[in-house]
Design a protein around this motif. Structure first.
Motif, PDB file in Angstrom:
ATOM      1  N   VAL A 238      49.171  45.906  38.077  1.00 19.49           N
ATOM      2  CA  VAL A 238      49.130  44.520  37.610  1.00 19.49           C
ATOM      3  C   VAL A 238      47.690  44.160  37.270  1.00 19.49           C
ATOM      4  N   TYR A 239      47.427  43.956  35.988  1.00 20.50           N
ATOM      5  CA  TYR A 239      46.100  43.577  35.523  1.00 20.50           C
ATOM      6  C   TYR A 239      46.205  42.292  34.700  1.00 20.50           C
ATOM      7  N   SER A 268      42.863  41.750  39.394  1.00 20.48           N
ATOM      8  CA  SER A 268      42.874  40.536  38.575  1.00 20.48           C
ATOM      9  C   SER A 268      41.586  39.751  38.776  1.00 20.48           C
ATOM     10  N   ASP A 269      40.964  39.370  37.670  1.00 19.24           N
ATOM     11  CA  ASP A 269      39.758  38.557  37.698  1.00 19.24           C
ATOM     12  C   ASP A 269      39.953  37.185  37.074  1.00 19.24           C
ATOM     13  N   ILE A 270      41.063  36.984  36.376  1.00 22.87           N
ATOM     14  CA  ILE A 270      41.278  35.779  35.584  1.00 22.87           C
ATOM     15  C   ILE A 270      42.458  34.998  36.153  1.00 22.87           C
ATOM     16  N   ALA A 271      42.291  33.691  36.350  1.00 20.50           N
ATOM     17  CA  ALA A 271      43.376  32.837  36.817  1.00 20.50           C
ATOM     18  C   ALA A 271      44.472  32.778  35.750  1.00 20.50           C
ATOM     19  N   PRO A 272      45.731  32.534  36.144  1.00 21.52           N
ATOM     20  CA  PRO A 272      46.194  32.195  37.484  1.00 21.52           C
ATOM     21  C   PRO A 272      46.328  33.420  38.381  1.00 21.52           C
ATOM     22  N   ASP A 292      42.808  45.551  44.424  1.00 21.18           N
ATOM     23  CA  ASP A 292      41.600  46.299  44.083  1.00 21.18           C
ATOM     24  C   ASP A 292      40.984  45.832  42.757  1.00 21.18           C
ATOM     25  N   PRO A 293      40.410  44.634  42.682  1.00 19.34           N
ATOM     26  CA  PRO A 293      40.474  43.527  43.639  1.00 19.34           C
ATOM     27  C   PRO A 293      41.413  42.445  43.121  1.00 19.34           C
ATOM     28  N   SER A 294      41.416  41.287  43.810  1.00 18.96           N
ATOM     29  CA  SER A 294      42.172  40.131  43.325  1.00 18.96           C
ATOM     30  C   SER A 294      41.282  38.898  43.445  1.00 18.96           C
ATOM     31  N   TRP A 330      32.790  38.325  48.639  1.00 17.80           N
ATOM     32  CA  TRP A 330      34.194  38.691  48.847  1.00 17.80           C
ATOM     33  C   TRP A 330      34.830  38.989  47.497  1.00 17.80           C
ATOM     34  N   ARG A 331      35.864  39.836  47.518  1.00 18.10           N
ATOM     35  CA  ARG A 331      36.500  40.270  46.269  1.00 18.10           C
ATOM     36  C   ARG A 331      38.020  40.164  46.316  1.00 18.10           C
ATOM     37  N   HIS A 332      38.570  39.605  47.364  1.00 17.23           N
ATOM     38  CA  HIS A 332      40.011  39.411  47.461  1.00 17.23           C
ATOM     39  C   HIS A 332      40.282  38.013  47.991  1.00 17.23           C
ATOM     40  N   LYS A 333      41.191  37.318  47.319  1.00 11.50           N
ATOM     41  CA  LYS A 333      41.637  36.006  47.782  1.00 11.50           C
ATOM     42  C   LYS A 333      43.154  36.067  47.907  1.00 11.50           C
ATOM     43  N   PHE A 334      43.652  35.993  49.135  1.00 10.94           N
ATOM     44  CA  PHE A 334      45.072  36.186  49.414  1.00 10.94           C
ATOM     45  C   PHE A 334      45.748  34.891  49.857  1.00 10.94           C
ATOM     46  N   LEU A 335      46.989  34.720  49.411  1.00 14.44           N
ATOM     47  CA  LEU A 335      47.934  33.811  50.062  1.00 14.44           C
ATOM     48  C   LEU A 335      49.105  34.681  50.503  1.00 14.44           C
ATOM     49  N   ILE A 336      49.197  34.944  51.793  1.00 15.29           N
ATOM     50  CA  ILE A 336      50.254  35.775  52.373  1.00 15.29           C
ATOM     51  C   ILE A 336      51.105  34.829  53.209  1.00 15.29           C
ATOM     52  N   GLN A 337      52.277  34.488  52.691  1.00 10.51           N
ATOM     53  CA  GLN A 337      53.000  33.314  53.178  1.00 10.51           C
ATOM     54  C   GLN A 337      54.498  33.586  53.263  1.00 10.51           C
ATOM     55  N   ASP A 338      55.095  33.282  54.414  1.00 13.26           N
ATOM     56  CA  ASP A 338      56.554  33.335  54.586  1.00 13.26           C
ATOM     57  C   ASP A 338      57.125  34.740  54.433  1.00 13.26           C
TER      58      ASP A 338
END
Length: 574
Positions: A238-239, A268-272, A292-294, A330-338
């Motif tokens: 996923v890029y 991924s470097d670009i939102a969303p 790697d990375p997000s 930092w190079r990873h931003k996670f939402l790990i939810q439910d």
């Protein structure tokens, strides 16, 4: 079963059969009824403060194909709570927004990631518009505590939902946040095991057959939706140049079988943010989802990791892994939810994260089996929050680390609160060996830890470390000491200014407050812990005793209803 509050029990009935649900997972009635019989699924009793209901998409008869029927719970509005003003108490902020696209006529569900203030939060709808025109909110479901939103867009267009979010501080913080949800069919590609990989397909009526073909023929602003069935997707990469959102069709079970050879790799470097939502994942070897990375964010929601195994225990095996060693940023931003993390064979974890920052890990269930631990924030942690997770291990695996902030290359501003951890503990600074390594401003509060302790290893005791605050927890561990660790490192002269420990409920028969894992010279009796350093004194609000006041077991473990300490200490707050 989804949305059940931690510690709650839902009683369901079908015909004469009943069952009690205590976790968000599949359940089966016994005896079962014949396929095609009228569906008679009923909510017989639900937790106080929650409304539970059979999905509106449920069939009228028992499915002949074995498809499950979904039941969801949500928090309903209640009286405002005021909780102790623990640190950090920053401004409320939305670190992850709602999913930005919806398909007209198909149920939409999403949940924001909110941080700051004093937890728990209150969510209310302020306005709901379509193309700038006010809409009725009667068809919008909103979880009052979690902010989960569910509605079915009737047409295409830009829906704007504005939420009011409040915290539970004495001086209540308020945030209004608007979310734009674009309802449009063109931004969705559909995949079905019975579909066909060919040009001109990918619609709801004419789906593709494979994930690989859909991904190769997608654009970055599209989402790929999988219909029920089992897929052998191969390596999913996923890029930012192709689709970045992967969703299971509402109320359908979609299984990704990695067949012990593949995984999902995200860069991924670009939102969303990349989104992976609603799947069952099986056949994991070493890693299931790799970041790697997000930098733009990675959302992993409602994923059931069914099984995994390690092939190389030295390479940080886990269901979710974030590569690291990139320096101070930092190079990873996670939402790990439910999510639900099931058995993992080998010395692995639910997560192993390097260089993770501004991440939120909440409302997950961990029952991993005999492994090293649950969540491992291994290296260079920055502004990560772990809250309302249920982590359990067997009595035979009581050495596991439930939440482990190793700080291998420093860590700062990690927030751990309102978790229920059974047969495991919270461990800080496990790999912060060097005296130059630091842990700064870590806050551990309102957790319930059963049959284990809080581990304070090298990190919090290093000369450049400061701001470790431990308060309002329940530690009920029988014959173990409530605190432990250190591994022979001498206590610093300024320990009382580096570490703050107060307002905890401690239930232990051990004669020591702190037990060094290796050297008895660093052990601390209660006289030293309280008298020399001022930790857990009665004046600070702590209560120390040998008799447990906790009731129940597993996810139902907590203080009894009506207990005056219920909103003051431990993971439960209703």
């Amino acid at each position: 079963m989804q949305g059940l509050g931690l510690g709650g029990t839902l009683k369901l009935g079908h015909g004469s059969a009943t069952l009690d649900a205590t976790l968000n997972q599949p359940y089966t009635f016994a005896p079962q009824v014949t396929a095609g019989a009228p569906l008679d699924l009923r909510v017989l009793a639900q937790p106080a403060g929650q409304a539970c209901a059979v999905s509106g998409a449920a069939p009228t008869s028992v499915p002949a194909n074995g498809a499950p029927v979904f039941v969801r719970c949500m928090y309903t509005s209640a009286a405002h709570l005021t909780l102790p003003e623990t640190l950090p108490n920053a401004a409320l902020a939305v670190s992850f927004g709602l999913r930005d696209i919806a398909y007209p006529g198909i149920a939409y569900e999403s949940r924001p990631g909110v941080v700051g203030g004093i937890f728990p939060y209150e969510y209310r709808i302020k306005s709901f518009t379509l193309g700038g025109v006010a809409q009725s909110t009667s068809g919008v479901s909103l979880d009052w505590r979690r902010g989960t939103v569910r509605f079915t867009p009737a047409s295409e267009g830009a829906y704007v939902l504005t939420l009011e979010i409040k915290d539970s501080g004495a001086a209540q913080k308020t945030l209004e946040q608007s979310f734009t949800i674009q309802s449009t069919a063109s931004r969705f590609l559909f995949v079905d095991p019975n579909g066909t990989d060919a040009s001109g397909r990918g619609t709801l009526a004419a789906p593709y057959k494979t994930v690989a073909y859909a991904l190769a023929n997608s654009t970055p602003n599209q989402a790929i939706v999988l219909r029920r069935g089992t897929y052998l997707p191969g390596n999913i990469k996923v890029y930012d140049n192709k689709a970045k959102q992967f969703l299971a069709y509402p109320d359908e079970v979609v299984t990704l079988n990695f067949n012990k050879t593949t995984n999902i790799s995200v860069g991924s470097d670009i939102a969303p943010a990349v989104r992976i939502e609603g799947f069952d994942i099986t056949g994991v070897t070493q890693w299931g989802i790799v970041s790697d990375p997000s930098k733009a964010g990675l959302v992993i929601r409602h994923v059931r990791f069914l099984d995994g195994e390690a092939t190389n225990n030295g390479e940080n095996p886990a269901f979710i892994h974030g590569w690291g060693d990139s320096g101070p940023a930092w190079r990873h931003k996670f939402l790990i939810q439910d999510n639900d993390f099931g058995p993992y064979v080998g010395n692995g974890y639910a997560t192993t994260l390097f260089d993770a920052g501004q991440s939120l890990i909440e409302n997950n269930q961990l029952n991993l089996g005999k492994v090293y631990g649950g969540f491992h924030d291994k290296d260079n942690s920055q502004y990560n929050t772990y809250r309302e997770n249920y982590i359990t291990f067997s009595d035979a695996n009581r050495t596991a680390m439930g939440i482990q902030i190793s700080a291998q290359d420093n860590s700062a501003n990690v927030h751990i609160h309102h978790n229920l951890i059974v047969n495991a503990g919270i461990h800080l600074g496990v790999q912060c060996f060097q005296s130059t390594c630091s842990m700064r401003d870590h806050d551990v509060h309102h957790n319930t830890i059963v049959k284990q302790h809080i581990g304070l290893n090298w990190g919090p005791f290093n000369p450049s470390s400061a701001g470790t605050r431990i308060s309002h927890n329940i530690i009920s561990n029988g014959s173990l000491s409530p605190y432990g660790g250190l591994s022979c490192q001498s206590r610093p002269a300024g320990l009382a200014s580096q570490l703050a420990v107060a307002a905890n409920l401690l239930e232990s028969t051990h004669p020591l407050a702190f037990k060094d894992s290796e050297c008895t010279g660093n052990d601390m009796t209660w006289a030293v812990w309280q008298g020399t350093y001022g930790f857990d004194t009665a004046a600070s609000g702590s209560t120390v005793g040998t008799t447990s006041v906790l009731t129940g077991s597993g996810p139902g473990m907590g203080l009894p209803a009506g207990n005056a300490m219920r909103t003051r200490r431990g993971h439960q707050y209703p």
